[in-house]
Design a protein around this motif. Sequence first.
Motif, PDB file in Angstrom:
ATOM      1  N   HIS A 124       2.447  -2.645  13.239  1.00  0.00           N
ATOM      2  CA  HIS A 124       3.687  -2.993  12.540  1.00  0.00           C
ATOM      3  C   HIS A 124       3.586  -4.363  11.884  1.00  0.00           C
ATOM      4  CE1 HIS A 124       6.530   0.254  13.766  1.00  0.00           C
ATOM      5  NE2 HIS A 124       5.552   0.464  14.609  1.00  0.00           N
ATOM      6  N   ASP A 125       2.843  -5.279  12.502  1.00  0.00           N
ATOM      7  CA  ASP A 125       2.694  -6.615  11.928  1.00  0.00           C
ATOM      8  C   ASP A 125       1.841  -6.610  10.666  1.00  0.00           C
ATOM      9  OD1 ASP A 125       4.253  -7.719  13.867  1.00  0.00           O
ATOM     10  OD2 ASP A 125       2.563  -8.288  15.158  1.00  0.00           O
ATOM     11  N   ARG A 126       1.093  -5.562  10.456  1.00  0.00           N
ATOM     12  CA  ARG A 126       0.208  -5.511   9.292  1.00  0.00           C
ATOM     13  C   ARG A 126       0.929  -5.188   7.999  1.00  0.00           C
ATOM     14  NH1 ARG A 126      -4.530  -1.603  10.559  1.00  0.00           N
ATOM     15  NH2 ARG A 126      -4.942  -2.148   8.404  1.00  0.00           N
ATOM     16  N   ILE A 127       2.135  -4.662   8.093  1.00  0.00           N
ATOM     17  CA  ILE A 127       2.854  -4.318   6.868  1.00  0.00           C
ATOM     18  C   ILE A 127       3.760  -5.469   6.485  1.00  0.00           C
ATOM     19  CG2 ILE A 127       2.702  -1.831   7.178  1.00  0.00           C
ATOM     20  CD1 ILE A 127       5.503  -1.837   8.239  1.00  0.00           C
ATOM     21  N   LYS A 128       3.607  -5.919   5.288  1.00  0.00           N
ATOM     22  CA  LYS A 128       4.385  -7.035   4.769  1.00  0.00           C
ATOM     23  C   LYS A 128       5.116  -6.567   3.527  1.00  0.00           C
ATOM     24  CE  LYS A 128       2.325 -10.008   7.531  1.00  0.00           C
ATOM     25  NZ  LYS A 128       2.775  -9.963   8.865  1.00  0.00           N
ATOM     26  N   HIS A 129       6.275  -7.162   3.258  1.00  0.00           N
ATOM     27  CA  HIS A 129       7.029  -6.847   2.060  1.00  0.00           C
ATOM     28  C   HIS A 129       7.052  -8.049   1.145  1.00  0.00           C
ATOM     29  CE1 HIS A 129       8.183  -3.119   3.669  1.00  0.00           C
ATOM     30  NE2 HIS A 129       9.047  -3.567   4.529  1.00  0.00           N
ATOM     31  N   VAL A 130       6.999  -7.803  -0.129  1.00  0.00           N
ATOM     32  CA  VAL A 130       7.151  -8.849  -1.124  1.00  0.00           C
ATOM     33  C   VAL A 130       8.512  -8.627  -1.757  1.00  0.00           C
ATOM     34  CG1 VAL A 130       6.224  -9.857  -3.224  1.00  0.00           C
ATOM     35  CG2 VAL A 130       4.667  -8.861  -1.539  1.00  0.00           C
ATOM     36  N   GLU A 131       9.465  -9.512  -1.502  1.00  0.00           N
ATOM     37  CA  GLU A 131      10.826  -9.317  -1.985  1.00  0.00           C
ATOM     38  C   GLU A 131      10.921  -9.419  -3.507  1.00  0.00           C
ATOM     39  OE1 GLU A 131      13.373  -8.332  -0.308  1.00  0.00           O
ATOM     40  OE2 GLU A 131      12.505  -8.447   1.663  1.00  0.00           O
ATOM     41  N   LEU A 132      10.147 -10.322  -4.101  1.00  0.00           N
ATOM     42  CA  LEU A 132      10.157 -10.496  -5.551  1.00  0.00           C
ATOM     43  C   LEU A 132       8.773 -10.227  -6.094  1.00  0.00           C
ATOM     44  CD1 LEU A 132      12.206 -13.792  -5.796  1.00  0.00           C
ATOM     45  CD2 LEU A 132      12.995 -11.506  -6.300  1.00  0.00           C
ATOM     46  N   ALA A 133       8.721  -9.712  -7.303  1.00  0.00           N
ATOM     47  CA  ALA A 133       7.422  -9.465  -7.923  1.00  0.00           C
ATOM     48  C   ALA A 133       6.699 -10.792  -8.107  1.00  0.00           C
ATOM     49  CB  ALA A 133       7.609  -8.781  -9.271  1.00  0.00           C
TER      50      ALA A 133
ATOM     51  N   SER B 227       0.845  -1.192   0.000  1.00  0.00           N
ATOM     52  CA  SER B 227       0.000   0.000   0.000  1.00  0.00           C
ATOM     53  C   SER B 227       0.879   1.239   0.000  1.00  0.00           C
ATOM     54  CB  SER B 227      -0.898   0.012   1.247  1.00  0.00           C
ATOM     55  OG  SER B 227      -0.110   0.197   2.408  1.00  0.00           O
ATOM     56  N   SER B 228       0.271   2.365  -0.296  1.00  0.00           N
ATOM     57  CA  SER B 228       1.036   3.609  -0.263  1.00  0.00           C
ATOM     58  C   SER B 228       1.427   3.949   1.166  1.00  0.00           C
ATOM     59  CB  SER B 228       0.225   4.746  -0.885  1.00  0.00           C
ATOM     60  OG  SER B 228      -0.961   4.970  -0.150  1.00  0.00           O
ATOM     61  N   ALA B 229       0.591   3.562   2.137  1.00  0.00           N
ATOM     62  CA  ALA B 229       0.927   3.817   3.539  1.00  0.00           C
ATOM     63  C   ALA B 229       2.183   3.051   3.925  1.00  0.00           C
ATOM     64  CB  ALA B 229      -0.234   3.417   4.446  1.00  0.00           C
ATOM     65  N   GLU B 230       2.283   1.808   3.488  1.00  0.00           N
ATOM     66  CA  GLU B 230       3.468   1.016   3.796  1.00  0.00           C
ATOM     67  C   GLU B 230       4.705   1.603   3.132  1.00  0.00           C
ATOM     68  OE1 GLU B 230       5.201  -3.524   3.447  1.00  0.00           O
ATOM     69  OE2 GLU B 230       3.174  -3.094   2.739  1.00  0.00           O
ATOM     70  N   ALA B 231       4.555   2.053   1.890  1.00  0.00           N
ATOM     71  CA  ALA B 231       5.684   2.672   1.186  1.00  0.00           C
ATOM     72  C   ALA B 231       6.134   3.931   1.919  1.00  0.00           C
ATOM     73  CB  ALA B 231       5.290   2.995  -0.248  1.00  0.00           C
ATOM     74  N   GLU B 232       5.188   4.738   2.384  1.00  0.00           N
ATOM     75  CA  GLU B 232       5.522   5.949   3.134  1.00  0.00           C
ATOM     76  C   GLU B 232       6.205   5.591   4.449  1.00  0.00           C
ATOM     77  OE1 GLU B 232       5.094   9.258   2.657  1.00  0.00           O
ATOM     78  OE2 GLU B 232       4.125   9.170   0.707  1.00  0.00           O
ATOM     79  N   TYR B 233       5.707   4.546   5.111  1.00  0.00           N
ATOM     80  CA  TYR B 233       6.297   4.114   6.372  1.00  0.00           C
ATOM     81  C   TYR B 233       7.746   3.669   6.159  1.00  0.00           C
ATOM     82  CZ  TYR B 233       7.068   1.581  10.691  1.00  0.00           C
ATOM     83  OH  TYR B 233       7.587   1.139  11.874  1.00  0.00           O
ATOM     84  N   CYS B 234       7.990   2.917   5.090  1.00  0.00           N
ATOM     85  CA  CYS B 234       9.363   2.498   4.771  1.00  0.00           C
ATOM     86  C   CYS B 234      10.245   3.709   4.508  1.00  0.00           C
ATOM     87  CB  CYS B 234       9.370   1.570   3.561  1.00  0.00           C
ATOM     88  SG  CYS B 234       8.630  -0.031   3.878  1.00  0.00           S
ATOM     89  N   GLY B 235       9.702   4.693   3.806  1.00  0.00           N
ATOM     90  CA  GLY B 235      10.448   5.928   3.564  1.00  0.00           C
ATOM     91  C   GLY B 235      10.775   6.651   4.866  1.00  0.00           C
ATOM     92  N   MET B 236       9.826   6.647   5.807  1.00  0.00           N
ATOM     93  CA  MET B 236      10.077   7.259   7.115  1.00  0.00           C
ATOM     94  C   MET B 236      11.192   6.509   7.848  1.00  0.00           C
ATOM     95  SD  MET B 236       6.147   8.114   8.300  1.00  0.00           S
ATOM     96  CE  MET B 236       6.512   7.904  10.002  1.00  0.00           C
ATOM     97  N   ALA B 237      11.191   5.190   7.747  1.00  0.00           N
ATOM     98  CA  ALA B 237      12.232   4.397   8.405  1.00  0.00           C
ATOM     99  C   ALA B 237      13.610   4.749   7.843  1.00  0.00           C
ATOM    100  CB  ALA B 237      11.944   2.910   8.231  1.00  0.00           C
TER     101      ALA B 237
ATOM    102  N   LYS C 227      -1.293  10.119   6.656  1.00  0.00           N
ATOM    103  CA  LYS C 227      -1.910   9.842   7.954  1.00  0.00           C
ATOM    104  C   LYS C 227      -1.840   8.360   8.318  1.00  0.00           C
ATOM    105  CE  LYS C 227      -4.998  13.770   7.992  1.00  0.00           C
ATOM    106  NZ  LYS C 227      -6.365  14.262   8.047  1.00  0.00           N
ATOM    107  N   ALA C 228      -1.992   7.486   7.338  1.00  0.00           N
ATOM    108  CA  ALA C 228      -1.943   6.051   7.616  1.00  0.00           C
ATOM    109  C   ALA C 228      -0.538   5.636   8.059  1.00  0.00           C
ATOM    110  CB  ALA C 228      -2.368   5.258   6.389  1.00  0.00           C
ATOM    111  N   ALA C 229       0.494   6.173   7.420  1.00  0.00           N
ATOM    112  CA  ALA C 229       1.871   5.852   7.801  1.00  0.00           C
ATOM    113  C   ALA C 229       2.172   6.370   9.205  1.00  0.00           C
ATOM    114  CB  ALA C 229       2.849   6.445   6.791  1.00  0.00           C
ATOM    115  N   ILE C 230       1.652   7.541   9.538  1.00  0.00           N
ATOM    116  CA  ILE C 230       1.840   8.091  10.880  1.00  0.00           C
ATOM    117  C   ILE C 230       1.151   7.208  11.907  1.00  0.00           C
ATOM    118  CG2 ILE C 230       1.304  10.061  12.375  1.00  0.00           C
ATOM    119  CD1 ILE C 230       1.586  11.810   9.801  1.00  0.00           C
TER     120      ILE C 230
END
Length: 147
Positions: free
Chosen positions: A110-119, A57-67, A98-101
């Motif tokens: 934090h457990d709700r955000i998952k990463h997909v390493e490969l497409a 999601s865009s929220a997860e992408a923003e959260y990763c950017g914040m990290a 707001k979602a990333a915040i």
Amino acid sequence: MHLPSEDHLGAVTRILRYLKVTPGSATNRHSTSVYFMFVGGNLVTWRSKKQKVVSRSSAEAEYCGMAHGVCELLWLRRLLRDLGFRPKKPMDLYCDNKAAIAIAHNLVQHDRIKHVELADVLTKTVSRSIFLNSLDKLGMRDVFAPS
């Protein structure tokens, strides 16, 4: 825009010709992290980088950017300390999502955000070699392949 001329049309045509013959970059689902660091109101560093993982999601992408931004803040804080400067107040991190915040403030999320390493070959556009390699790993066969 309010008074286009022949010169403007010529410029647009040149741009379109350039784009037509210039090979484009590969399209993928990776988001881009962008952050800026200010010290004393002055811009000292900035970064724009493709993320290594595909966000759901865009929220997860923003959260990763914040990290990534926090890592840069910590590095900058240590650098300033090594140079003899002691920050008088905590360093601020600003985000407009707001979602990333909400994720950053609620440890349960934090457990709700998952990463997909490969497409995922079933839902994303990938090159033919990656697609065939993934099919092989999944134990799938191309039923339309010549026998």
